[in-house]
Design a protein around this motif. Sequence first.
Motif, mmCIF file in Angstrom:
data_model
loop_
_atom_site.group_PDB
_atom_site.id
_atom_site.type_symbol
_atom_site.label_atom_id
_atom_site.label_comp_id
_atom_site.label_asym_id
_atom_site.label_seq_id
_atom_site.Cartn_x
_atom_site.Cartn_y
_atom_site.Cartn_z
ATOM 1 N N GLN A 119 103.266 19.036 58.424
ATOM 2 C CA GLN A 119 102.744 18.762 59.762
ATOM 3 C C GLN A 119 102.701 20.035 60.589
ATOM 4 O O GLN A 119 101.780 20.238 61.395
ATOM 5 C CB GLN A 119 103.608 17.696 60.457
ATOM 6 N N ARG A 120 103.643 20.937 60.387
ATOM 7 C CA ARG A 120 103.616 22.226 61.089
ATOM 8 C C ARG A 120 102.414 23.064 60.648
ATOM 9 O O ARG A 120 101.834 23.797 61.456
ATOM 10 C CB ARG A 120 104.920 22.993 60.818
ATOM 11 N N VAL A 121 102.048 22.965 59.368
ATOM 12 C CA VAL A 121 100.850 23.665 58.887
ATOM 13 C C VAL A 121 99.614 23.154 59.632
ATOM 14 O O VAL A 121 98.748 23.936 60.044
ATOM 15 C CB VAL A 121 100.685 23.491 57.363
ATOM 16 N N VAL A 179 98.522 26.529 51.269
ATOM 17 C CA VAL A 179 98.475 26.217 52.698
ATOM 18 C C VAL A 179 97.944 27.405 53.500
ATOM 19 O O VAL A 179 97.256 27.234 54.509
ATOM 20 C CB VAL A 179 99.857 25.760 53.213
ATOM 21 N N GLY A 180 98.251 28.619 53.039
ATOM 22 C CA GLY A 180 97.740 29.796 53.731
ATOM 23 C C GLY A 180 96.222 29.851 53.715
ATOM 24 O O GLY A 180 95.584 30.162 54.729
ATOM 25 N N ALA A 181 95.639 29.537 52.558
ATOM 26 C CA ALA A 181 94.174 29.541 52.452
ATOM 27 C C ALA A 181 93.555 28.507 53.382
ATOM 28 O O ALA A 181 92.466 28.717 53.938
ATOM 29 C CB ALA A 181 93.767 29.282 51.005
ATOM 30 N N GLN A 182 94.253 27.377 53.576
ATOM 31 C CA GLN A 182 93.706 26.317 54.426
ATOM 32 C C GLN A 182 93.785 26.677 55.899
ATOM 33 O O GLN A 182 92.884 26.357 56.673
ATOM 34 C CB GLN A 182 94.427 25.003 54.123
ATOM 35 N N VAL A 183 94.848 27.355 56.303
ATOM 36 C CA VAL A 183 94.925 27.821 57.687
ATOM 37 C C VAL A 183 93.897 28.932 57.917
ATOM 38 O O VAL A 183 93.244 28.991 58.966
ATOM 39 C CB VAL A 183 96.346 28.331 58.016
ATOM 40 N N LEU A 215 106.052 33.525 51.947
ATOM 41 C CA LEU A 215 106.192 32.711 50.744
ATOM 42 C C LEU A 215 105.456 31.374 50.911
ATOM 43 O O LEU A 215 104.706 30.947 50.024
ATOM 44 C CB LEU A 215 107.668 32.450 50.455
ATOM 45 N N ARG A 216 105.667 30.722 52.046
ATOM 46 C CA ARG A 216 105.079 29.395 52.272
ATOM 47 C C ARG A 216 103.554 29.441 52.246
ATOM 48 O O ARG A 216 102.902 28.489 51.800
ATOM 49 C CB ARG A 216 105.553 28.822 53.613
ATOM 50 N N ALA A 217 102.984 30.538 52.712
ATOM 51 C CA ALA A 217 101.525 30.658 52.718
ATOM 52 C C ALA A 217 100.949 30.592 51.320
ATOM 53 O O ALA A 217 99.804 30.144 51.128
ATOM 54 C CB ALA A 217 101.115 31.966 53.392
ATOM 55 N N ARG A 218 101.740 31.000 50.320
ATOM 56 C CA ARG A 218 101.264 30.986 48.930
ATOM 57 C C ARG A 218 101.546 29.655 48.222
ATOM 58 O O ARG A 218 101.108 29.454 47.102
ATOM 59 C CB ARG A 218 101.911 32.145 48.155
ATOM 60 N N GLN A 219 102.281 28.787 48.886
ATOM 61 C CA GLN A 219 102.642 27.519 48.259
ATOM 62 C C GLN A 219 101.581 26.454 48.520
ATOM 63 O O GLN A 219 100.692 26.616 49.360
ATOM 64 C CB GLN A 219 104.013 27.046 48.776
ATOM 65 N N TYR A 220 101.717 25.350 47.777
ATOM 66 C CA TYR A 220 100.780 24.229 47.897
ATOM 67 C C TYR A 220 101.441 23.099 48.687
ATOM 68 O O TYR A 220 102.673 23.036 48.786
ATOM 69 C CB TYR A 220 100.350 23.763 46.504
ATOM 70 N N LEU A 223 95.632 17.678 54.046
ATOM 71 C CA LEU A 223 95.680 18.979 53.387
ATOM 72 C C LEU A 223 95.164 18.860 51.961
ATOM 73 O O LEU A 223 95.458 17.895 51.260
ATOM 74 C CB LEU A 223 97.117 19.519 53.384
ATOM 75 N N ASP A 224 94.398 19.863 51.533
ATOM 76 C CA ASP A 224 93.837 19.897 50.184
ATOM 77 C C ASP A 224 94.956 20.218 49.191
ATOM 78 O O ASP A 224 95.574 21.286 49.277
ATOM 79 C CB ASP A 224 92.747 20.972 50.130
ATOM 80 N N PRO A 225 95.236 19.319 48.240
ATOM 81 C CA PRO A 225 96.372 19.539 47.338
ATOM 82 C C PRO A 225 96.188 20.685 46.357
ATOM 83 O O PRO A 225 97.163 21.151 45.762
ATOM 84 C CB PRO A 225 96.495 18.199 46.597
#
Length: 538
Positions: A156-158, A104-108, A141-146, A98-100
């Motif tokens: 791993q779920r992401v 995470v939302g942007a990566q999915v 919320l999680r989608a906006r987090q890193y 995953l890109d730090p």
Amino acid sequence: MSVLAATDLRISYNGREVVHGVSFEIEEGETLALVGESGSGKSTTAHAILGLLPAGGTVDGGSVVLGDLDISGWTDRALRGIRGAEIGLVPQDPTTSLDPVRSVGAQVEEILRLHGHRDRRSRRARVIELLDRVGIDDPDLRARQYPHELSGGMRQRVLIATAIALRPRLLIADEPTSALDATVQRTVLDLLDELQREEGTSILLVTHDLGVAADRAERLVVLKGGRIVEQGPSEAVLAAPSDPYTRQLLADAPAFATGFRRPEAPPFLRDAAAVAAENPYAIVAEGLVKEFRVAGRERFRAVDDVSFRVRRGTTHALVGESGSGKTTTARLITRFHQPDAGAIEVAGEDVTHAKREQLRALRRRVQLVYQNPFASLDPRQPIIDIVAEPLQNFRVGSRAERRERALALLDRVSLPADLARRTPRELSGGQRQRVAIARALAIDPEVVVLDEAVSALDVTVQARILELLTSLQAELALTYLFISHDLAVVRRISHTVSVMRRGRIVEEGQTEDLFRDPQHEYTRELLAAVPGRTENLV
């Protein structure tokens, strides 16, 4: 009907063939496991299917048929249309995958955009749906987090959410849980099973852990040195393995443990009358407390009133999930952290407030072996200098005497003398860990702290290191403090156990008693999460 058929695959790196004629099929809705040690060719085979071999890797022969479509020899550009849409990949390490610097939302969302989903609002709605689908709480919320703001299991779920975003027919799960605690591992594998039942997805599970493969796959393909040595239905292979290598994997898998004899309890653990006849404790911890300041939050109590005692010449395990406080406790014992409260004795000496010379003396008595032998060894130094370094630091002997001692230590941990001039990058993971153990023994410590010292190793290498530690303990009367999240491994090596959760000890006792009759619900949960035949643990 088969979803994927690989036939006579031959793969090389820079002209050297590493996979030799591998063939297998995966049926619709089936889980097939590729099993073997590092270097067996299992990940190379899986990555070749997707055209994701690293630089220097080439497919030299054979075919890959996806459904009715022969994708052998397709260009990278052509395979991009297959990746994600027809075959999803769940990689091993979410930390590096995953890109730090992106949420995470942007990566999915990226995989949806790449495959033609033009409407931004619908993409974002699909991301939230996917994160919710893989069991991530508060997905908006999680989608906006890193990535660093999520736990290992969440990361791993992401990756799983990304892999299933386009509803592929096949998922390639490449060691998807090897970096996770046992309970988190079980949750992630349960999720893959659930997705398979609901979507009819086929899974190619790449793993070195025969216990995981036995639990999750209908069929096994066992690889060694780039060749298939055995394959068939999981139950048949496990019940009567025909190849010696499969039998060795079965013997070495922690949950099966058919080839490993657990250490005998010393007399003072069998005979209560012997306890009063000696000063028995190498480590005494009483009421340890350690808090850390977390930016923008209240102080976090990582260790909360922890007490335990370790008898000389025995192995005591601190076991629990990530965040349970076990590693912080070990760093308190070794005095790399100063406790906020409580007391520590090592070899009868109070070291709670040790400073300078007393700390230096403690470093001679207590040595550490870390989880990652590559990160803990200087990549530029030759092995002989690494092993001799503690002797030099404590000004023990002449240069010639130190080198002689280092060579003797390499022999003691069953490493040949011709490795002495090599550097860590030229050694396997198991060899590097043997070097780390040799270094720890250089100045004749009384106590060795092993912090997840075998968790990064294949099961066969892991078994050999555990055997080495057991024999060294018997020869040198060493005391071990063994830190682990894996109860199956703890069962193999420890005499006594403390189970930690959220900074506290929730259960402790002799290993056999704890495994036979666990009293705390959390201990039972850890035992239930061990893959394979858990009845072998008692």
